[in-house]
Design a protein around this motif. Structure first.
Motif, PDB file in Angstrom:
ATOM      1  N   ASN A   5       6.191   8.893   4.487  1.00  0.00           N
ATOM      2  CA  ASN A   5       7.753   9.522   3.919  1.00  0.00           C
ATOM      3  C   ASN A   5       8.485  10.232   5.001  1.00  0.00           C
ATOM      4  O   ASN A   5       7.742  10.975   5.700  1.00  0.00           O
ATOM      5  CB  ASN A   5       7.305  10.441   2.675  1.00  0.00           C
ATOM      6  CG  ASN A   5       8.546  10.905   1.954  1.00  0.00           C
ATOM      7  OD1 ASN A   5       9.641  11.130   2.558  1.00  0.00           O
ATOM      8  ND2 ASN A   5       8.495  11.087   0.741  1.00  0.00           N
ATOM      9  N   ASN A  79       7.617  16.427  -4.375  1.00  0.00           N
ATOM     10  CA  ASN A  79       7.622  16.538  -2.845  1.00  0.00           C
ATOM     11  C   ASN A  79       6.714  17.888  -2.504  1.00  0.00           C
ATOM     12  O   ASN A  79       6.043  17.918  -1.539  1.00  0.00           O
ATOM     13  CB  ASN A  79       9.034  16.846  -2.413  1.00  0.00           C
ATOM     14  CG  ASN A  79       9.977  15.726  -2.092  1.00  0.00           C
ATOM     15  OD1 ASN A  79      11.015  15.698  -2.305  1.00  0.00           O
ATOM     16  ND2 ASN A  79       8.936  14.630  -1.646  1.00  0.00           N
ATOM     17  N   ASP A 160      10.880  10.113  -2.330  1.00  0.00           N
ATOM     18  CA  ASP A 160      10.159   9.281  -1.907  1.00  0.00           C
ATOM     19  C   ASP A 160      10.614   9.006  -0.475  1.00  0.00           C
ATOM     20  O   ASP A 160       9.802   8.106   0.233  1.00  0.00           O
ATOM     21  CB  ASP A 160       9.936   7.835  -2.769  1.00  0.00           C
ATOM     22  CG  ASP A 160       8.540   7.194  -2.097  1.00  0.00           C
ATOM     23  OD1 ASP A 160       7.495   7.813  -1.707  1.00  0.00           O
ATOM     24  OD2 ASP A 160       8.898   6.052  -2.226  1.00  0.00           O
ATOM     25  N   LEU A 230       6.771   3.350  -6.171  1.00  0.00           N
ATOM     26  CA  LEU A 230       7.251   4.533  -5.675  1.00  0.00           C
ATOM     27  C   LEU A 230       6.047   5.580  -5.138  1.00  0.00           C
ATOM     28  O   LEU A 230       5.001   5.810  -5.737  1.00  0.00           O
ATOM     29  CB  LEU A 230       7.770   5.557  -6.883  1.00  0.00           C
ATOM     30  CG  LEU A 230       8.516   6.979  -6.643  1.00  0.00           C
ATOM     31  CD1 LEU A 230       9.321   6.765  -5.685  1.00  0.00           C
ATOM     32  CD2 LEU A 230       8.918   7.570  -7.708  1.00  0.00           C
ATOM     33  N   GLY A 231       6.171   6.069  -3.963  1.00  0.00           N
ATOM     34  CA  GLY A 231       5.347   6.598  -3.210  1.00  0.00           C
ATOM     35  C   GLY A 231       4.070   5.890  -2.692  1.00  0.00           C
ATOM     36  O   GLY A 231       3.087   6.389  -2.065  1.00  0.00           O
TER      37      GLY A 231
END
Length: 251
Positions: A5, A79, A160, A230-231
C-alpha cells in the motif's frame, strides 16, 4: 504491479497530490448524475419532469449519506488496523463494511418501494408532479443498493492505495448514464423512466470496471473485489478466503 500500500511508503506531498486529485474528480463526477438527468429531462419531458427529479433528489441524498457513513468509517478503521499491523482485523473491517452496505442498501430500497408516495409528499410532491416522481423513484430505488455499494466501496479502494481506480469506477458510471439518457428519453420515448433506468444502469456499470495497469487484477465486480482483491497487496493473499469464511461464520 504494486506489492504494498503506497500510504505506508510514499512521501506525504506525493500522496496528497495522487490521492486528492482523483478523489475530488470522483466527487465531481458523482454530482453529474442529477445534473445530466435534469438537462435531458427538461428537454425531453418538461418542467414537470424536472420538478419530479427535484422532489426525489432528497432520497438520493439520504442514500449517499448512508454510503459515506459506512465508507468513510470503514476506510479509516481499515487503515488504522493495517497501519498497526492488525491484518486480520483489517480484513474483518472490509467484510463487516460490505455486509452493512448490502443489508442497508436492500432495506432502504424496500422502504422506498413501500413508502414512496408518503415520502415524496413529505418532500413537496404535488398532484401534478407525483406521477412523474413516483415513476422516477420506484425505478431509481432499485439502484439504491448499488449506489450505496459503489460509493462506500470507493472509499475502501482509496484506503487500499488505488485512488485512480476508484475514480475510474465513478467516471465509468457517469459516462454511461450520460450516453443512455438521450437514448432512453428521446429515441425510446421513455420520459422520466428512461432517465431513471439510465441512472440505474450507470450505477450497475461501476460494479464491473475494466482492468487497468494500476490494478490489473481488479477487473472484477466490486462486491467480489472487496472480498478477494481489495487489500491483496497489503494483506496476505493466501488468507483472503479463510478470512471471509471465518467472518461469515460469525454472522
Amino acid at each position: 504491479m504494486q506489492t504494498e500500500n503506497p500510504l505506508g511508503s510514499r512521501p506525504l506531498p506525493q500522496l496528497l497530490a495522487s490521492f486528492a486529485i482523483p478523489s475530488i474528480l470522483a466527487m465531481l463526477v458523482s454530482s453529474l448524475y442529477n445534473i445530466v438527468d435534469q438537462i435531458f429531462i427538461g428537454q425531453g419531458v418538461g418542467y414537470l419532469g424536472n420538478a419530479a427529479t427535484n422532489v426525489a433528489y432528497p432520497l438520493s441524498t439520504i442514500c449517499l449519506a448512508i454510503a459515506l457513513l459506512i465508507g468513510v468509517g470503514s476506510a479509516a478503521s481499515f487503515n488504522l488496523n493495517l497501519g498497526a499491523g492488525r491484518q486480520e482485523a483489517a480484513r474483518r473491517v472490509v467484510g463487516s463494511a460490505v455486509t452493512m452496505m448490502v443489508v442497508l442498501g436492500l432495506a432502504y430500497m424496500v422502504v422506498l418501494e413501500l413508502f414512496a408516495p408518503q415520502l415524496l409528499r413529505l418532500f413537496g410532491g404535488t398532484d401534478s408532479v407525483m406521477p412523474y416522481a413516483l415513476t422516477y423513484t420506484r425505478i431509481t430505488a432499485v439502484g439504491m443498493p448499488l449506489l450505496i455499494l459503489t460509493n462506500a466501496i470507493s472509499n475502501l479502494i482509496r484506503a487500499d492505495g488505488s485512488p485512480r481506480f476508484s475514480m475510474v469506477c465513478m467516471l465509468l458510471g457517469a459516462i454511461i448514464n450520460t450516453i443512455l439518457d438521450p437514448v432512453f428519453i428521446f429515441l425510446c420515448h421513455w420520459g422520466v423512466a428512461g432517465a431513471a433506468w439510465a441512472t440505474v444502469i450507470g450505477q450497475a456499470a461501476r460494479l464491473n470496471p475494466p482492468k487497468n495497469r494500476e490494478a490489473p487484477h481488479r477487473g472484477l465486480p466490486v462486491l467480489f473485489l472487496c472480498y478477494s482483491s481489495l487489500g491483496a497487496r497489503a494483506l496476505l493473499v493466501r488468507s483472503r478466503a479463510r478470512a471471509a469464511s471465518s467472518w461469515l461464520s460469525r454472522v
